[in-house]
Write a protein that holds these residues in place. Sequence first.
Motif, PDB file in Angstrom:
ATOM      1  N   ALA A  48       8.140   6.875 -11.275  1.00 42.66           N
ATOM      2  CA  ALA A  48       9.406   6.262 -11.349  1.00 42.66           C
ATOM      3  C   ALA A  48      10.270   6.310  -9.936  1.00 42.66           C
ATOM      4  CB  ALA A  48      10.120   6.982 -12.503  1.00 42.66           C
ATOM      5  N   ILE A  49      10.709   7.615  -9.429  1.00 45.25           N
ATOM      6  CA  ILE A  49      11.285   7.729  -8.278  1.00 45.25           C
ATOM      7  C   ILE A  49      10.799   6.812  -7.138  1.00 45.25           C
ATOM      8  CG2 ILE A  49      12.084   9.173  -6.404  1.00 45.25           C
ATOM      9  CD1 ILE A  49      12.208  11.539  -8.627  1.00 45.25           C
ATOM     10  N   CYS A  50       9.365   6.744  -7.008  1.00 47.46           N
ATOM     11  CA  CYS A  50       8.811   5.743  -6.035  1.00 47.46           C
ATOM     12  C   CYS A  50       9.044   4.493  -6.185  1.00 47.46           C
ATOM     13  CB  CYS A  50       7.332   6.166  -5.681  1.00 47.46           C
ATOM     14  SG  CYS A  50       7.019   7.605  -5.063  1.00 47.46           S
ATOM     15  N   MET A  51       8.940   4.092  -7.237  1.00 43.35           N
ATOM     16  CA  MET A  51       9.202   2.868  -7.801  1.00 43.35           C
ATOM     17  C   MET A  51      10.687   2.283  -7.458  1.00 43.35           C
ATOM     18  SD  MET A  51       6.610   2.202 -10.931  1.00 43.35           S
ATOM     19  CE  MET A  51       6.987   0.535 -11.214  1.00 43.35           C
ATOM     20  N   TYR A  52      11.568   3.140  -7.886  1.00 45.91           N
ATOM     21  CA  TYR A  52      13.126   3.016  -7.584  1.00 45.91           C
ATOM     22  C   TYR A  52      13.478   2.743  -6.289  1.00 45.91           C
ATOM     23  CZ  TYR A  52      17.851   3.669  -7.781  1.00 45.91           C
ATOM     24  OH  TYR A  52      19.276   3.083  -7.787  1.00 45.91           O
ATOM     25  N   SER A  53      12.898   3.862  -5.448  1.00 44.50           N
ATOM     26  CA  SER A  53      12.836   3.827  -4.077  1.00 44.50           C
ATOM     27  C   SER A  53      12.564   2.388  -3.383  1.00 44.50           C
ATOM     28  CB  SER A  53      12.455   4.944  -3.392  1.00 44.50           C
ATOM     29  OG  SER A  53      12.360   4.951  -2.080  1.00 44.50           O
ATOM     30  N   SER A  54      11.254   2.086  -3.785  1.00 41.97           N
ATOM     31  CA  SER A  54      10.895   0.923  -3.304  1.00 41.97           C
ATOM     32  C   SER A  54      11.618  -0.397  -3.539  1.00 41.97           C
ATOM     33  CB  SER A  54       9.456   0.669  -3.680  1.00 41.97           C
ATOM     34  OG  SER A  54       8.878  -0.522  -3.370  1.00 41.97           O
ATOM     35  N   LEU A  55      12.167  -0.452  -4.797  1.00 48.48           N
ATOM     36  CA  LEU A  55      12.992  -1.395  -5.175  1.00 48.48           C
ATOM     37  C   LEU A  55      14.461  -1.500  -4.373  1.00 48.48           C
ATOM     38  CD1 LEU A  55      12.610  -1.446  -9.154  1.00 48.48           C
ATOM     39  CD2 LEU A  55      11.742  -3.298  -7.407  1.00 48.48           C
ATOM     40  N   GLU A  56      14.834  -0.390  -4.148  1.00 48.57           N
ATOM     41  CA  GLU A  56      16.081  -0.270  -3.326  1.00 48.57           C
ATOM     42  C   GLU A  56      15.773  -0.905  -1.911  1.00 48.57           C
ATOM     43  OE1 GLU A  56      19.383   0.516  -4.097  1.00 48.57           O
ATOM     44  OE2 GLU A  56      18.684   0.045  -6.113  1.00 48.57           O
ATOM     45  N   GLU A  57      14.681  -0.377  -1.533  1.00 48.17           N
ATOM     46  CA  GLU A  57      14.674  -0.767   0.036  1.00 48.17           C
ATOM     47  C   GLU A  57      14.004  -2.327  -0.077  1.00 48.17           C
ATOM     48  OE1 GLU A  57      11.144   1.103   1.712  1.00 48.17           O
ATOM     49  OE2 GLU A  57      12.052   2.965   1.675  1.00 48.17           O
ATOM     50  N   GLU A  58      13.729  -3.169  -0.868  1.00 48.69           N
ATOM     51  CA  GLU A  58      13.460  -4.364  -0.910  1.00 48.69           C
ATOM     52  C   GLU A  58      14.974  -5.203  -0.861  1.00 48.69           C
ATOM     53  OE1 GLU A  58      10.585  -5.260  -4.005  1.00 48.69           O
ATOM     54  OE2 GLU A  58       9.012  -4.418  -3.113  1.00 48.69           O
ATOM     55  N   ARG A  59      15.753  -4.552  -1.829  1.00 44.24           N
ATOM     56  CA  ARG A  59      17.189  -4.956  -1.938  1.00 44.24           C
ATOM     57  C   ARG A  59      17.957  -4.956  -0.717  1.00 44.24           C
ATOM     58  NH1 ARG A  59      18.888  -2.700  -7.446  1.00 44.24           N
ATOM     59  NH2 ARG A  59      16.897  -3.268  -8.726  1.00 44.24           N
ATOM     60  N   LEU A  67       0.774  -1.278   0.093  1.00 47.04           N
ATOM     61  CA  LEU A  67      -0.077  -0.106  -0.176  1.00 47.04           C
ATOM     62  C   LEU A  67       0.726   1.323  -0.060  1.00 47.04           C
ATOM     63  CD1 LEU A  67      -3.051  -0.930   2.363  1.00 47.04           C
ATOM     64  CD2 LEU A  67      -3.334  -0.843   0.040  1.00 47.04           C
ATOM     65  N   THR A  68       2.062   0.953   0.801  1.00 51.76           N
ATOM     66  CA  THR A  68       2.794   2.381   0.639  1.00 51.76           C
ATOM     67  C   THR A  68       3.217   2.838  -0.750  1.00 51.76           C
ATOM     68  OG1 THR A  68       4.809   1.144   1.184  1.00 51.76           O
ATOM     69  CG2 THR A  68       3.438   1.951   3.124  1.00 51.76           C
ATOM     70  N   LEU A  69       3.421   1.999  -1.722  1.00 58.53           N
ATOM     71  CA  LEU A  69       3.604   2.325  -3.059  1.00 58.53           C
ATOM     72  C   LEU A  69       2.709   2.287  -3.954  1.00 58.53           C
ATOM     73  CD1 LEU A  69       5.978   2.601  -5.219  1.00 58.53           C
ATOM     74  CD2 LEU A  69       5.957   0.282  -5.544  1.00 58.53           C
ATOM     75  N   SER A  70       1.481   1.425  -3.796  1.00 58.97           N
ATOM     76  CA  SER A  70       0.498   1.587  -4.731  1.00 58.97           C
ATOM     77  C   SER A  70      -0.310   2.630  -4.565  1.00 58.97           C
ATOM     78  CB  SER A  70      -0.276   0.153  -4.573  1.00 58.97           C
ATOM     79  OG  SER A  70      -0.892   0.220  -3.506  1.00 58.97           O
ATOM     80  N   VAL A  71      -0.614   3.045  -3.491  1.00 60.86           N
ATOM     81  CA  VAL A  71      -1.730   4.181  -3.424  1.00 60.86           C
ATOM     82  C   VAL A  71      -1.043   5.532  -4.045  1.00 60.86           C
ATOM     83  CG1 VAL A  71      -2.966   5.802  -1.998  1.00 60.86           C
ATOM     84  CG2 VAL A  71      -2.616   3.163  -1.350  1.00 60.86           C
ATOM     85  N   PRO A  72       0.261   5.881  -3.816  1.00 63.44           N
ATOM     86  CA  PRO A  72       0.535   7.089  -4.289  1.00 63.44           C
ATOM     87  C   PRO A  72       0.849   7.097  -6.002  1.00 63.44           C
ATOM     88  CG  PRO A  72       2.269   6.457  -2.589  1.00 63.44           C
ATOM     89  CD  PRO A  72       1.171   5.680  -2.826  1.00 63.44           C
ATOM     90  N   ILE A  73       0.893   5.598  -6.068  1.00 59.46           N
ATOM     91  CA  ILE A  73       1.241   5.596  -7.736  1.00 59.46           C
ATOM     92  C   ILE A  73      -0.252   5.706  -8.444  1.00 59.46           C
ATOM     93  CG2 ILE A  73       1.625   3.633  -9.513  1.00 59.46           C
ATOM     94  CD1 ILE A  73       4.086   2.890  -7.751  1.00 59.46           C
TER      95      ILE A  73
END
Length: 109
Positions: A83-94, A39-45
């Motif tokens: 794109a920045i939100c998605m990149y940030s989320s991917l970096e957190e997951e890694r 939800l922290t990623l999908s709602v803003p997107i």
Amino acid sequence: SLFVRRKLALLANIKVWLPYLVNQCGSLLYYKTLASSNLTLSVPICNAMAMAFSSVTSVLLGERVDRPGRAAGGVCLVLLGVAICMYSSLEEERGGTTTTTTTTTGEEL
């Protein structure tokens, strides 16, 4: 009756039902995304993309845009933010980026 004929004429007009159909498809995608994503990623997107799709759809349907340059710039900024939100989320997951420091003797720190 006249009322029924007018309603049927509206249904036959593509300018009436096409935006409605696109809107309903967007709503289905929105709820599907919310149900299956973080939800922290999908709602803003979803909220940002709703604005972008509304702007693009209004232009495609021939609505008058007072400042098309500003509208296009706004859509580009929204897409950049997504794109920045998605990149940030991917970096957190890694687990973020890791760097390895090597000493002069060859040992890794």
